[in-house]
Design an enzyme around this catalytic site. Structure first.
Site, PDB file in Angstrom:
ATOM      1  N   ASP A  17      23.243   0.894  36.249  1.00  0.00           N
ATOM      2  CA  ASP A  17      22.194   1.289  34.176  1.00  0.00           C
ATOM      3  C   ASP A  17      20.997   0.045  34.231  1.00  0.00           C
ATOM      4  O   ASP A  17      21.484  -1.395  34.286  1.00  0.00           O
ATOM      5  CB  ASP A  17      22.718   1.043  33.736  1.00  0.00           C
ATOM      6  CG  ASP A  17      22.729   2.597  31.859  1.00  0.00           C
ATOM      7  OD1 ASP A  17      20.960   1.768  32.096  1.00  0.00           O
ATOM      8  OD2 ASP A  17      23.433   3.040  32.246  1.00  0.00           O
ATOM      9  N   ARG A  28      29.880   5.678  21.664  1.00  0.00           N
ATOM     10  CA  ARG A  28      29.247   7.221  21.828  1.00  0.00           C
ATOM     11  C   ARG A  28      30.576   7.188  23.132  1.00  0.00           C
ATOM     12  O   ARG A  28      30.525   8.367  24.091  1.00  0.00           O
ATOM     13  CB  ARG A  28      27.883   6.752  22.235  1.00  0.00           C
ATOM     14  CG  ARG A  28      26.889   7.474  21.722  1.00  0.00           C
ATOM     15  CD  ARG A  28      24.969   6.740  21.977  1.00  0.00           C
ATOM     16  NE  ARG A  28      24.589   6.958  21.485  1.00  0.00           N
ATOM     17  CZ  ARG A  28      23.408   6.733  21.608  1.00  0.00           C
ATOM     18  NH1 ARG A  28      22.976   6.602  22.614  1.00  0.00           N
ATOM     19  NH2 ARG A  28      22.408   6.893  20.434  1.00  0.00           N
ATOM     20  N   ASP A  89      19.639  10.433  31.542  1.00  0.00           N
ATOM     21  CA  ASP A  89      19.112  11.404  30.753  1.00  0.00           C
ATOM     22  C   ASP A  89      17.803  11.689  30.324  1.00  0.00           C
ATOM     23  O   ASP A  89      16.858  12.066  30.011  1.00  0.00           O
ATOM     24  CB  ASP A  89      19.336  10.339  29.176  1.00  0.00           C
ATOM     25  CG  ASP A  89      18.296   9.645  30.033  1.00  0.00           C
ATOM     26  OD1 ASP A  89      17.955   9.231  30.701  1.00  0.00           O
ATOM     27  OD2 ASP A  89      18.134   8.012  28.386  1.00  0.00           O
ATOM     28  N   ASN A  90      17.184  12.085  31.828  1.00  0.00           N
ATOM     29  CA  ASN A  90      16.418  13.015  32.017  1.00  0.00           C
ATOM     30  C   ASN A  90      15.707  13.637  33.296  1.00  0.00           C
ATOM     31  O   ASN A  90      16.540  13.315  34.219  1.00  0.00           O
ATOM     32  CB  ASN A  90      14.937  11.946  32.103  1.00  0.00           C
ATOM     33  CG  ASN A  90      15.455  11.010  32.658  1.00  0.00           C
ATOM     34  OD1 ASN A  90      14.269  10.955  33.747  1.00  0.00           O
ATOM     35  ND2 ASN A  90      15.283   9.768  32.641  1.00  0.00           N
ATOM     36  N   CYS A 145      20.488   9.063  26.181  1.00  0.00           N
ATOM     37  CA  CYS A 145      20.399   7.759  26.253  1.00  0.00           C
ATOM     38  C   CYS A 145      19.479   6.699  26.021  1.00  0.00           C
ATOM     39  O   CYS A 145      18.536   6.330  27.704  1.00  0.00           O
ATOM     40  CB  CYS A 145      21.413   6.929  27.509  1.00  0.00           C
ATOM     41  SG  CYS A 145      23.060   7.569  27.300  1.00  0.00           S
TER      42      CYS A 145
END
Length: 582
Positions: A17, A28, A89-90, A145
């Site tokens: 990440d 979260r 997240d995409n 995120c």
């Protein structure tokens, strides 16, 4: 347990990440704590997992998974995987990982959340369709995120500004009010129910009811000015100290590579309208919280700014992000020391809290974000803060109206949804590990909406079949199939043309590698003659540039024509990807 100890440990997890942990990430999920804020997500998650299971073999990276990191996540890496689990997240990143999993024939556990909604998709080689077969539409809002330390869109800076607003003018204020109203009862509840946030909460209570408590609007202006310096100058300077413009990752890749943008610190200027807009909004919000009368008069605020002392910034040489290369025993020792310091600090803070008897009747005013009130400074603060952060990272600034539209669509992440989706994904992972005799009806894809509540499960969609003809005979394939050619290091373009002529009775007319056309029937005769004589690997390097050393196979998309078209088939068949192994 005895049998487990005797068996060799072969399992290994690689997690990557590129983001760092922000305070807003703490609600979260369940791996990060307050002490982790500012650290790399992957490194902190790996450490937290190893605390739960000391025998876990895990390696943490800080790379973005994409074409720019294929020298790290190469042929050998992908072939060494059992399965891939994503939390992206995409859509573009999902499509890239999905394509890699299809090519290397690896199972993919895909999932996502949006507020109370969540979904899971299980992709199994040779059984199911892939994520890209029926892709999600491109998202219009801010990703869940958002890249907090490395924004590249105005949506990222708006979410950051919203989080900052909620932290400074809502959450901290509510904690202080509970302390003022409930005292020891609140402190006991905080200790038992939220120990990870206890020290930070007590520090905030002590600070805001002690020396940092403003008694005049002038002090609110001073607070806003120092907050400006911290958020838009000092934080950036510290980030650039840790990661200079020429920094590289441990794998040798450029740290500041797209979509990351290397930021620049902002020097305060009271003649800059945006700078003053931030001071006006922040100071008036601060005054409102403490029940003081504010002001929007620039002359008065500028006069207060003249009396403000801004401490010089000092680099914190110890504020470095862990790389995961530390000695294991050293990590354990540091963890023990951290626990001792934590307890000592906790006791000091409890003793240093103000006497509630001296604050009887005091109550602060928490600001509940309301974007449509033009007089409450809420949108003024978010607009100024978001645009200043955008200016830090050279992102195009937006008008108040545009920011209001975007800010109104932000949907917060909910840990409950995350937990449910994680559980559903784990159930499918167990099935993959026991997949010797599993068929498609053993697996489930899920959709949930906790607000209704709704939980639906369905069989994954089977991989669709395509029919073509090979030497006049039907040949069926799915997205998981490729045309494989072994020992192709010395294969020329002419050899490949001959292969399709002999093995398929087809004429190869066009061929592409990635986005580049490397062979096409419409090219001039001299170029075609030259390219037919070239080795495929040399042809690719001439057109696309030098290949990485770790490349062990070339992937081509081809267009062919049947030499003898079948009566019930297309004249131009759509063949699967052609893989030439070097």
């Amino acid at each position: 347990q005895k049998q487990q100890q005797q068996q060799p440990q072969q399992g290994h997890i690689t997690v990557t990440d590129m983001d760092q942990i922000e305070t807003s990430n703490l609600n979260r999920q369940f791996l990060f704590r307050q002490k982790d804020v500012g650290s790399a997500k992957a490194v902190s998650a790996a450490k937290a997992a190893q605390v739960m299971n000391a025998d876990l073999a895990i390696t943490a990276h800080e790379n973005r998974v994409g074409s720019d990191s294929e020298h790290v996540y190469n042929y050998s890496f992908w072939n060494g995987l059992t399965a891939v689990c994503t939390a992206l997240d995409n859509v573009s990143a999902r499509l890239y990982v999905d394509a890699q999993c299809v090519f290397y024939r690896k199972p993919l556990l895909e999932s996502g959340t949006l507020g109370t909604k969540g979904n899971t998709q299980i992709v199994v080689p040779n059984l199911t369709e892939s994520y890209g077969s029926t892709r999600d539409p491109e998202e219009k809002g801010v990703p869940i995120c958002t890249l907090k330390n490395f924004p590249n869109k105005i949506e990222h800076t708006i979410q950051w500004a919203r989080d900052d607003f909620e932290g400074e003018f809502t959450h901290i204020v509510k904690d202080i009010n509970r302390f003022l109203e409930e005292g020891d009862t609140y402190l006991a509840e905080l200790h038992s129910n939220n120990p990870s946030e206890e020290v930070t909460t007590l520090q905030n209570i002590k600070k805001h009811l002690g020396d940092a408590r403003p008694l005049s609007f002038e002090q609110c202006v001073h607070w806003a000015r120092n907050k400006f310096e911290f958020d838009f100058s000092n934080r950036i300077k510290q980030l650039l100290y840790n990661f200079p413009h020429d920094a590289v990752t441990t794998e040798g890749a450029k740290f500041w590579s797209p979509p990351k943008r290397a930021p620049d610190a902002i020097a305060f200027d009271d003649n800059d309208a945006l700078h003053m807009a931030y001071i006006v909004a922040a100071s008036n919000l601060r005054a409102s919280v403490f029940g003081l009368k504010g002001s929007t008069e620039f002359a008065e605020i500028r006069q207060h700014l003249k009396s403000c002392t801004v401490p010089p910034f000092r680099i914190d040489e110890n504020a470095e992000i862990e790389t995961g290369e530390k000695d294991e025993e050293k990590e354990k020792t540091e963890a023990m020391d951290a626990d001792i310091d934590f307890d000592a600090e906790l006791q000091q803070l409890l003793q240093a809290l103000p006497d509630r008897k001296k604050l009887i009747g005091m109550k602060l005013n928490a600001a509940e974000f309301e974007k449509d009130d033009e007089t409450n400074f809420h949108m003024d603060f978010v607009q100024a803060s978001a645009n200043l952060r955008a200016r830090n990272y050279r992102i195009a600034e937006k008008s108040k109206h545009e920011i209001k539209k975007i800010a109104g669509k932000i949907i917060p992440a909910i840990a409950t949804t995350t937990a449910l989706v994680t559980g559903l994904i784990c159930l499918e992972f167990y099935k993959l590990l026991q997949s010797q005799n599993k068929t498609i009806d053993h697996y489930r894809s899920s959709y949930v909406n906790l607000a209704l509540p709704l939980v639906t499960m369905s069989d994954p969609v089977p991989a669709p079949q395509t029919t073509v003809y090979k030497k006049g005979e039907e040949w069926n394939y799915t997205l998981w199939d490729v045309i494989e050619i072994k020992n192709g290091a010395n294969m020329t373009m002419k050899d490949l043309i001959q292969y399709f002529d002999t093995e398929w009775q087809c004429d190869l007319s066009m061929m592409s590698y990635g986005n580049a056309m490397v062979y096409a029937f419409y090219m001039n005769a001299m170029k075609l003659m030259k390219r037919k004589k070239m080795k495929l690997v040399d042809l690719v390097q001439e057109v696309c540039g030098k290949l990485d050393d770790g490349v062990k196979a070339l992937r081509f998309e081809v267009n062919v024509d049947y030499q003898t078209p079948p009566q019930n088939g297309d004249e131009e068949p759509m063949l699967p990807t052609v893989v030439v192994y070097l």
